[in-house]
Write a protein that holds these residues in place. Sequence first.
Motif, PDB file in Angstrom:
ATOM      1  N   GLY A  52       0.785  -1.228   0.000  1.00  0.00           N
ATOM      2  CA  GLY A  52       0.000   0.000   0.000  1.00  0.00           C
ATOM      3  C   GLY A  52       0.815   1.276   0.000  1.00  0.00           C
ATOM      4  O   GLY A  52       0.256   2.357   0.147  1.00  0.00           O
ATOM      5  N   ALA A  53       2.156   1.181  -0.144  1.00  0.00           N
ATOM      6  CA  ALA A  53       2.970   2.390  -0.106  1.00  0.00           C
ATOM      7  C   ALA A  53       2.894   3.110  -1.448  1.00  0.00           C
ATOM      8  O   ALA A  53       3.204   2.529  -2.485  1.00  0.00           O
ATOM      9  CB  ALA A  53       4.421   2.031   0.215  1.00  0.00           C
ATOM     10  N   ARG A  54       2.488   4.383  -1.418  1.00  0.00           N
ATOM     11  CA  ARG A  54       2.479   5.195  -2.634  1.00  0.00           C
ATOM     12  C   ARG A  54       3.917   5.519  -3.021  1.00  0.00           C
ATOM     13  O   ARG A  54       4.820   5.404  -2.183  1.00  0.00           O
ATOM     14  CB  ARG A  54       1.690   6.485  -2.383  1.00  0.00           C
ATOM     15  N   PRO A  55       4.154   5.942  -4.278  1.00  0.00           N
ATOM     16  CA  PRO A  55       5.539   6.152  -4.738  1.00  0.00           C
ATOM     17  C   PRO A  55       6.365   7.048  -3.825  1.00  0.00           C
ATOM     18  O   PRO A  55       7.514   6.721  -3.523  1.00  0.00           O
ATOM     19  CB  PRO A  55       5.343   6.770  -6.122  1.00  0.00           C
ATOM     20  N   ALA A  56       5.822   8.175  -3.369  1.00  0.00           N
ATOM     21  CA  ALA A  56       6.605   9.097  -2.549  1.00  0.00           C
ATOM     22  C   ALA A  56       6.965   8.453  -1.209  1.00  0.00           C
ATOM     23  O   ALA A  56       8.104   8.548  -0.750  1.00  0.00           O
ATOM     24  CB  ALA A  56       5.822  10.385  -2.319  1.00  0.00           C
ATOM     25  N   TYR A  57       5.989   7.763  -0.603  1.00  0.00           N
ATOM     26  CA  TYR A  57       6.234   7.102   0.679  1.00  0.00           C
ATOM     27  C   TYR A  57       7.290   6.011   0.521  1.00  0.00           C
ATOM     28  O   TYR A  57       8.206   5.876   1.329  1.00  0.00           O
ATOM     29  CB  TYR A  57       4.917   6.511   1.188  1.00  0.00           C
TER      30      TYR A  57
END
Lengths: 379, 267, 284
Positions: free
Chosen positions: B173-178
């Motif tokens: 569930g990690a978005r690209p920035a995270y």
Amino acid sequence: MTAAALGDGRTATQDLVRAGAASTVGFDKVSVAYRGAVVLKPLTLEVAAGEILAMIGPSGSGKTTALRAVAGFVRPVSGRIRVGGTDVTDLPPYERGLAMVVQNYALFPHMRVADNVAFGLRARGAARTLIESRVDDALGVVGMRTFRKRYPRELSGGQQQRVAIARALAVRPRVLLLDEPLSALDAQIRRSMVEEIARLHADLPDLTILYVTHDQSEALTLADRIAILKDGALCAVGRTADLYRRPPNRFAAEFLGRANLLPVVIEDDRSVGGMVAVRAGADRLLVAGDGAPAGTRRLLCVRPQHLTLTAELGYSNRIGGRLRQVHWQGELTHLVAEVGDSLVRIVATRLPALPERGGAVDMFFAPGDASLIPEEAGV
Amino acid sequence: MLVWSRSGRFLVWTVAALLIGVVFLAPLAVILAASFAAQWNGALPSGFTLEHYRAAGTGASGDAVFASLATGVAASVLALLSGTWAALALRAQGPAWSRTLGILFFVPSAVPSVSVGLGLLVAFSQRPLLLNGTTAIVILAHFVLISAFSFGNVSAGLARLPPDFEEVASCLGARPAYRLAKVTLPLIAPYVVAAFGLSFALSMGELGATVMVYPPGWVTLPVAIFGLTDRGDVFSGAALTMILVGVTLTLLIGLERLPIAAAGRRG
Amino acid sequence: MSDLAAAPAAARPNLNGLWVAPPLIVLALSFLYPLALIARSAVLGETGAPDWSGVLATLDSRPFLNALLNTGEIAVASTAGCLALGLALALILAFVPFPGAPLAARLIDTFIALPTFLITLAFTFLYGSAGILNGALTQGFGLAEPPVHFLYSAWGVILAEVTVYSPFVLRPLLAAFSLIDQSQIEVAGLLGARPWRIVRSVILPAALPAAIAGGSLCLLLTVNEFGIVLFIGAKGVITLPLLIYDKAIQESDYQAACVIAIVNVALSLGLFGLYRVAARRLGG
């Protein structure tokens, strides 16, 4: 780890972390190409909610590609992928609500065990109290609570894989994707981990698991259903026991374990309760028909341990042969008999007396334990 | 072990000791000795003094130390930012573009520094961008010359990063920035730190482009050392050189000890 | 669901490729634009009109041709020296290791991070007219004049460059040697092969790619070297980078400087291409 644990105050972000109501997975003619080469031919397959479906096959069979397409790491060139009835084909991986465990664990080396397990929840912006209870739950499920302060490098391979599973479970995924999760472990730990995953699934019956492996024994132990892939195409799919007893083709028969393949000719295609008569040398046998007309040549597939040397109730088919080898191995006895031009293997658990080598022998099997498969070696 | 006999081995070792001693050790030792020498009339220096170092801490030499440090830090930070950004962005390109652009980002390291300096002098002495005579043009020159090394180091780190880590992260569930902040960057931190160290070391020793563009008020250590030795003040030059070497090595060793640099190696 | 399944895969506009734009713009502005302006200034004279005669005059001038020749000679000789010294040290460090060998390797490695002119300065103290060697010789033999002069010739530059750049050969060679199976050498030794034979038949073939990659890198770096030549300051030893500096800063003849710079950049980029090909083809 029950779905009820997450009842309180659900916000929009927390909705992403929803308790995984059992989800189906659907492949609709999914096809994947890599640099112009087709690595997965159009695949249509349904995974039922709450079941473990194992995808097995040799390397290059496309099983991992199919899993990566579900995860969103590769984009199909055609076809759609559904998770829980939603089309996810165009969603990025992080919006699919899945979780994954890979062969070499991929635990983040710079994070402690607890932070690894909390990763998915933090990434989704879950509340601190929720994270704490979920991490505790997930580590409890895999029996790793006491290791929460450790770094991955301080754990053994088996322990790392448990943490990886806990990390995946903590997000309450709609579907759990396991990509060769036990391949990096040595044989003994692998067996105990297989049992552990089986227990885990018994505790979490709602969890749908897609399990990719090249090891047929893992698949046979764990899976409700098995899909066998070969050269990028689905070659057989079915309930584990059915597929094992009555494989539809030679590749499936031999990939799942030892199989006796005896050439036969269909003698009478009039089906009686699904059974047709076939002739193997001098013997006439009744087996489940495959719709082929009389006179068709087929291979009769029966597993060595489904043959007995004594007539028993239900073991109504008899093949006559000549005994060539007898290997007594304590628990089991391996025998090889000659039937016509073919060799037939038998694995017996109990024998009244060790039979004589070179003598005539009768072998019996139940009609439900055999299948007719086409002669060609391929599919 | 290639040489078996005892005498043969000692012969080889003597040759090695002579080579390393004469070629590598003697130059460092002689500069160190000169920097402390009160006078040098005969074959060897005589007398011991800290005068050259005391002079280096004040006046023009002190300014040079500051100018070099400031230029080195500023240019290295900028190069690291640009190099890391470029290395990360190239991963989104197809293989052909990625290779072509990768070579393009490497090219500045192949061009002679004097020509880079000349180009900046020509380009930024005219409108629309007037930088001639500013410290910015010195920093820019250093940036151009070291950016390729930052890019190269970070690219090497990314190439060695198994894709599993980032894939698992985005699946969870990690978005690209995270994912970038919490997984990718921490995992390539050792390479980023090494890139910074190398960039800084190169900037500290840069001479060719700097002599072309430096303004009177921003004399870096190498330019100052050249000025001193050109006037015949070799002892002060030696002291400044030792300061340059000391600062560079201290920083490199310090960076190597950072926990962030070691994290990936232990993991 | 069936209509969904039939729909073609929606092409989501992929803007991820645009992330490369900012560093590319920085590169263009800080490097490519100045490079283009060098080319423009080389062709355009003071008046702003194309001045080809000026270009030709520069290219045909004695200082330029001398510098070109010097640059080539010094680069080739230095590279050969780097290869010889690097190979010798790598062989000893890898196959006849002595106590302290790792420390020695690290000492040599630090030269990669140190400024090149440091060596020239050190050479002034060691081999300069008032240096240790000449001092010892004049005192020892009662000479009136210092007998050793090589520092102020091309040899001084070459020796300095060998010192500074041999680590760039040593490093890949040591990496290549670490991949050679030591037991192979021990077996060859037990079978009675002489060390030289083992070096020739086992070690050198394995080291060839690393030597070529390291050597071509040395060639590139020595062509571009500026600090060493500037610090030696010998009248007769002018290389292309030094000539550019002289033209631009001492004589303020920017057109000539730009013409020479274009030649120098072209030479360097050619060598860079050679290095990439060598590293790719041979490094695998």
